[in-house]
Design a protein around this motif. Structure first.
Motif, PDB file in Angstrom:
ATOM      1  N   ARG A 148       0.808  -1.220   0.000  1.00  0.00           N
ATOM      2  CA  ARG A 148       0.000   0.000   0.000  1.00  0.00           C
ATOM      3  C   ARG A 148       0.841   1.270   0.000  1.00  0.00           C
ATOM      4  N   THR A 171      -8.753  -1.548  -4.697  1.00  0.00           N
ATOM      5  CA  THR A 171      -9.988  -0.983  -4.170  1.00  0.00           C
ATOM      6  C   THR A 171      -9.948   0.530  -4.345  1.00  0.00           C
ATOM      7  N   PRO A 172     -11.076   1.212  -4.153  1.00  0.00           N
ATOM      8  CA  PRO A 172     -11.063   2.677  -4.228  1.00  0.00           C
ATOM      9  C   PRO A 172     -10.106   3.319  -3.222  1.00  0.00           C
ATOM     10  N   ASP A 173      -9.770   2.605  -2.146  1.00  0.00           N
ATOM     11  CA  ASP A 173      -8.853   3.122  -1.139  1.00  0.00           C
ATOM     12  C   ASP A 173      -7.413   2.665  -1.357  1.00  0.00           C
ATOM     13  N   GLY A 174      -7.164   1.968  -2.446  1.00  0.00           N
ATOM     14  CA  GLY A 174      -5.810   1.504  -2.734  1.00  0.00           C
ATOM     15  C   GLY A 174      -5.725  -0.006  -2.741  1.00  0.00           C
TER      16      GLY A 174
END
Length: 245
Positions: free
Chosen positions: A191, A232-235
């Motif tokens: 991440r 995902t939209p959050d990484g």
């Protein structure tokens, strides 16, 4: 700008080859995660790069004098023993020693980045293990070097402080500095690192973006595991699942 250059580096400890023929460059604006199984040589690589253990080959940092090296790279080793009961703010200020000053601005910035304001007057030896780790990271930050090298800097931190610490490293890179970290948490590495270097089998097994390095084939070969990974939209999300068959 290249901050660290390793060429054909090899390390042998206690008559056992750790790795050989390793070449690597770290540039500004990079957060490079050094990953690999236990005993792969992650700590040895960083210590050899700094000239702290014998090695064959070339390291741009190892050729510097100790004074020059202390201004070129900050080093946070895996061992986090704090021997003296100094205040947290005084411990962080020790990072200014290579510069021969106690400039307050870098010290205050480091204390703020690591969320140590409420702890600054406490004795460092009275802190929890995770709090001590944050104080030692702050000391390295106050050194204000182009390159920061840290061995397992998130070990012992709770999840919120793990994420906050990795965000600090990303911010350093955005400011134009470089960061080299050894990490066991591959999820954090996926991440937050701009690049991953996998050590295994006594060699540099892979070097590239997280997407290029954390493939099923390389994970099975380097770690002997399978994993779930998704965007995902959050990484990116990365979770080891089991042992490779």
């Amino acid at each position: 700008m290249t901050l660290l250059s390793l060429s054909d580096l090899s390390v042998t400890l206690r008559n056992r080859p750790v790795f050989s023929g390793l070449s690597l460059e770290i540039a500004e604006r990079e957060v490079v995660g050094l990953i690999g199984p236990n005993g792969a040589g992650k700590t040895s690589l960083m210590r050899a790069a700094l000239g702290l253990i014998p090695a064959q080959g070339q390291s741009s940092l190892a050729t510097l004098t100790p004074e020059q090296r202390a201004k070129a790279a900050a080093w946070m080793p895996q061992a986090r023993e704090i021997a003296w009961p100094v205040k947290v703010e005084d411990l962080v200020a020790l990072g200014r020693l290579p510069h021969g000053d106690r400039a307050s601005a870098p010290v205050e910035a480091a204390i703020a980045k690591m969320g140590l304001g409420p702890l600054r007057k406490r004795r460092a030896t009275n802190l929890s293990g995770g709090e001590q780790a944050r104080a030692l990271i702050a000391r390295a930050l106050s050194q204000e070097t182009p390159l920061l090298m840290a061995d397992e800097p998130t070990a012992g931190l709770d999840p919120a402080h793990q994420i906050a610490t990795m965000e600090v490293f990303r911010d350093l890179a955005a400011e134009g500095r470089g960061v080299l970290l050894s990490l066991h948490d591959i999820g954090l590495a996926a991440r937050h690192c701009t690049r991953l270097v996998m050590l295994a089998e006594g060699q540099l097994l892979a070097d590239g973006s997280p997407e290029e390095v954390l493939t099923d084939a390389l994970l099975a070969r380097g770690f002997g595991i399978t994993a779930y990974h998704a965007q995902t939209p959050d990484g990116p999300v990365f979770q080891p699942m089991g042992r490779a068959r």
